[in-house]
Write an enzyme that holds these catalytic residues in place. Sequence first.
Site, PDB file in Angstrom:
ATOM      1  N   LYS A   1      48.690  31.022  57.965  1.00  0.00           N
ATOM      2  CA  LYS A   1      49.719  30.223  57.372  1.00  0.00           C
ATOM      3  C   LYS A   1      50.882  29.817  58.502  1.00  0.00           C
ATOM      4  O   LYS A   1      50.959  28.721  58.651  1.00  0.00           O
ATOM      5  CB  LYS A   1      50.511  30.787  56.311  1.00  0.00           C
ATOM      6  CG  LYS A   1      51.626  30.087  55.605  1.00  0.00           C
ATOM      7  CD  LYS A   1      51.413  29.174  54.458  1.00  0.00           C
ATOM      8  CE  LYS A   1      52.621  28.664  53.803  1.00  0.00           C
ATOM      9  NZ  LYS A   1      52.422  27.197  53.433  1.00  0.00           N
TER      10      LYS A   1
ATOM     11  N   LYS B   1      34.257  29.228  55.903  1.00  0.00           N
ATOM     12  CA  LYS B   1      34.454  29.873  54.726  1.00  0.00           C
ATOM     13  C   LYS B   1      34.600  28.980  53.381  1.00  0.00           C
ATOM     14  O   LYS B   1      35.522  28.171  53.397  1.00  0.00           O
ATOM     15  CB  LYS B   1      35.136  30.999  54.604  1.00  0.00           C
ATOM     16  CG  LYS B   1      35.550  31.889  53.332  1.00  0.00           C
ATOM     17  CD  LYS B   1      36.665  32.730  53.383  1.00  0.00           C
ATOM     18  CE  LYS B   1      38.118  31.996  52.810  1.00  0.00           C
ATOM     19  NZ  LYS B   1      39.107  32.807  52.299  1.00  0.00           N
TER      20      LYS B   1
ATOM     21  N   LYS C   1      38.864  26.943  47.943  1.00  0.00           N
ATOM     22  CA  LYS C   1      39.457  25.729  47.206  1.00  0.00           C
ATOM     23  C   LYS C   1      40.615  24.995  48.225  1.00  0.00           C
ATOM     24  O   LYS C   1      40.439  23.842  48.153  1.00  0.00           O
ATOM     25  CB  LYS C   1      40.300  26.563  46.083  1.00  0.00           C
ATOM     26  CG  LYS C   1      40.372  25.502  45.155  1.00  0.00           C
ATOM     27  CD  LYS C   1      39.581  25.623  43.979  1.00  0.00           C
ATOM     28  CE  LYS C   1      39.482  24.491  42.941  1.00  0.00           C
ATOM     29  NZ  LYS C   1      38.630  24.879  41.737  1.00  0.00           N
TER      30      LYS C   1
HETATM   31  P1  TYM Z   1      40.344  35.471  45.997  1.00  0.00           P
HETATM   32  O1  TYM Z   1      40.918  35.132  44.442  1.00  0.00           O
HETATM   33  O2  TYM Z   1      40.919  34.508  46.879  1.00  0.00           O
HETATM   34  O3  TYM Z   1      39.113  35.597  45.768  1.00  0.00           O
HETATM   35  C1  TYM Z   1      38.357  36.435  44.915  1.00  0.00           C
HETATM   36  C2  TYM Z   1      36.893  36.798  45.551  1.00  0.00           C
HETATM   37  O4  TYM Z   1      36.144  35.919  46.116  1.00  0.00           O
HETATM   38  C3  TYM Z   1      35.888  36.479  47.399  1.00  0.00           C
HETATM   39  N1  TYM Z   1      35.526  35.050  48.254  1.00  0.00           N
HETATM   40  C4  TYM Z   1      34.494  34.811  48.846  1.00  0.00           C
HETATM   41  N2  TYM Z   1      33.371  35.745  49.027  1.00  0.00           N
HETATM   42  C5  TYM Z   1      32.195  35.046  49.912  1.00  0.00           C
HETATM   43  N3  TYM Z   1      32.429  33.712  50.295  1.00  0.00           N
HETATM   44  C6  TYM Z   1      33.452  33.032  50.199  1.00  0.00           C
HETATM   45  N4  TYM Z   1      33.638  31.800  50.735  1.00  0.00           N
HETATM   46  C7  TYM Z   1      34.624  33.441  49.500  1.00  0.00           C
HETATM   47  N5  TYM Z   1      35.797  33.011  49.016  1.00  0.00           N
HETATM   48  C8  TYM Z   1      36.370  33.976  48.143  1.00  0.00           C
HETATM   49  C9  TYM Z   1      37.225  36.927  47.920  1.00  0.00           C
HETATM   50  O5  TYM Z   1      36.510  37.685  49.187  1.00  0.00           O
HETATM   51  C10 TYM Z   1      37.423  38.025  46.755  1.00  0.00           C
HETATM   52  O6  TYM Z   1      36.671  39.138  46.507  1.00  0.00           O
HETATM   53  N6  TYM Z   1      43.408  38.966  47.263  1.00  0.00           N
HETATM   54  C11 TYM Z   1      42.369  38.862  46.579  1.00  0.00           C
HETATM   55  C12 TYM Z   1      42.613  39.264  44.949  1.00  0.00           C
HETATM   56  C13 TYM Z   1      43.146  40.654  44.703  1.00  0.00           C
HETATM   57  C14 TYM Z   1      42.284  41.637  45.101  1.00  0.00           C
HETATM   58  C15 TYM Z   1      43.256  42.706  44.646  1.00  0.00           C
HETATM   59  C16 TYM Z   1      41.016  42.004  45.123  1.00  0.00           C
HETATM   60  C17 TYM Z   1      44.335  40.817  44.305  1.00  0.00           C
HETATM   61  N7  TYM Z   1      44.280  42.427  44.164  1.00  0.00           N
HETATM   62  C18 TYM Z   1      42.873  44.052  44.500  1.00  0.00           C
HETATM   63  C19 TYM Z   1      40.628  43.336  45.100  1.00  0.00           C
HETATM   64  C20 TYM Z   1      41.616  44.297  44.927  1.00  0.00           C
HETATM   65  C21 TYM Z   1      41.957  37.241  46.350  1.00  0.00           C
HETATM   66  O7  TYM Z   1      43.222  36.347  46.701  1.00  0.00           O
HETATM   67  O8  TYM Z   1      40.995  36.827  46.170  1.00  0.00           O
END
Ligand code: TYM
Length: 340
Positions: free
Chosen positions: A116, A200, A203
Amino acid sequence: MTQTNKRILSGITPSGSSLHIGNYFGAVKPQLELQNTAETYYFMADLHALTTIHDKETLEKNITGVVLDYIALGLDPAKSVFFRQSDVPAHSQLMVVLGNYVMYGQMQRMHAFKDKLQKDANEESINMGLFNYPILMAADILLYKPYGVPVGEDQRQHIELTRDIAENFNKAYQTDVFPLPEPLISKEVGKVVGTDGQRKMSKSLGNTIGIFEDEAVIRKQIMSSFTDPNRKKATDPGTVEGNPVFIYHELLNDNASEVEELKTRYRAGKVGDVEVKEKLFQAHQRYFASARAKRKELESNLEVARDILADGALRAGKLATETLEEVYRTIGIRNQLNNK
Ligand code: TYM
């Protein structure tokens, strides 16, 4: 409460109103598979979404959307505990404690913050929610003492930070309150490439292929995907390796012989991009047909999702409160919660 070798935890942030195939293959599919062999806890990280969403209606819409997506894709409340982060206050409470066992310098090296900063080149535009986000994530994880955290590659650094915080805490009090969680990240699909063929799928980058959007939207996303940039016309021989459209075929197309045949013709310059993409669109529709139907059904009966989350909040809250009590006792805070 002790760590069990079988407990798994993961979360998802409702920063958009629905999941994309990167989320699905990188995280949700492996998480759902673990339902059958492990004790699984999955949650909607609604408080995390505040780092970017400051509009009430949008936030509510996103939360409902992602909850329905998860259930439609196969979350089974008989096998998993599924809940909302804000329903379990211990997440926020533990975060306040954990901030004291991680240093400012290490927080400045976190990708989300650095990215960011690079984009806006201005510290004034970064809210403290974003800066502190990885500490809330560490609290999310450590409360449940999981063995593993199934996520995509982009979350690896956060899990490493979580391990560091756990180690620092354990060392400070000569205790083993927090077992160190393992990142469970797939080598093959931990980082699904976006339709721009560069970064990657995400969104915020506008390079996604959705799961539940209208057919016309999905078709457009697929049709606008990058392929082989060196191939100018259908009769040029093309490269299949690393070509996003073929990566998606491998993930979505249940007709393996069709995929092989398309690859052969592509390499020989005997098929146009439009045909390859049209077949990908059809494969997508087949792959997600039952999830899409289930999603429609859930939309017309929101009570089902509400009941699942209410039950999940109770079950997750019990475990989380036990850990919070243990932490308070360990650090020397005797209050109404643990003064029995
Ligand atoms: P988030 O909501 O951005 O994404 C959700 C999950 O999808 C995976 N992901 C991907 N995997 C492969 N290729 C991609 N292009 C791709 N885009 C997203 C992310 O790695 C994730 O597993 N911080 C986390 C949410 C969270 C969390 C936690 C996860 C909050 N607390 C505790 C595990 C444990 C997040 O924003 O993921």
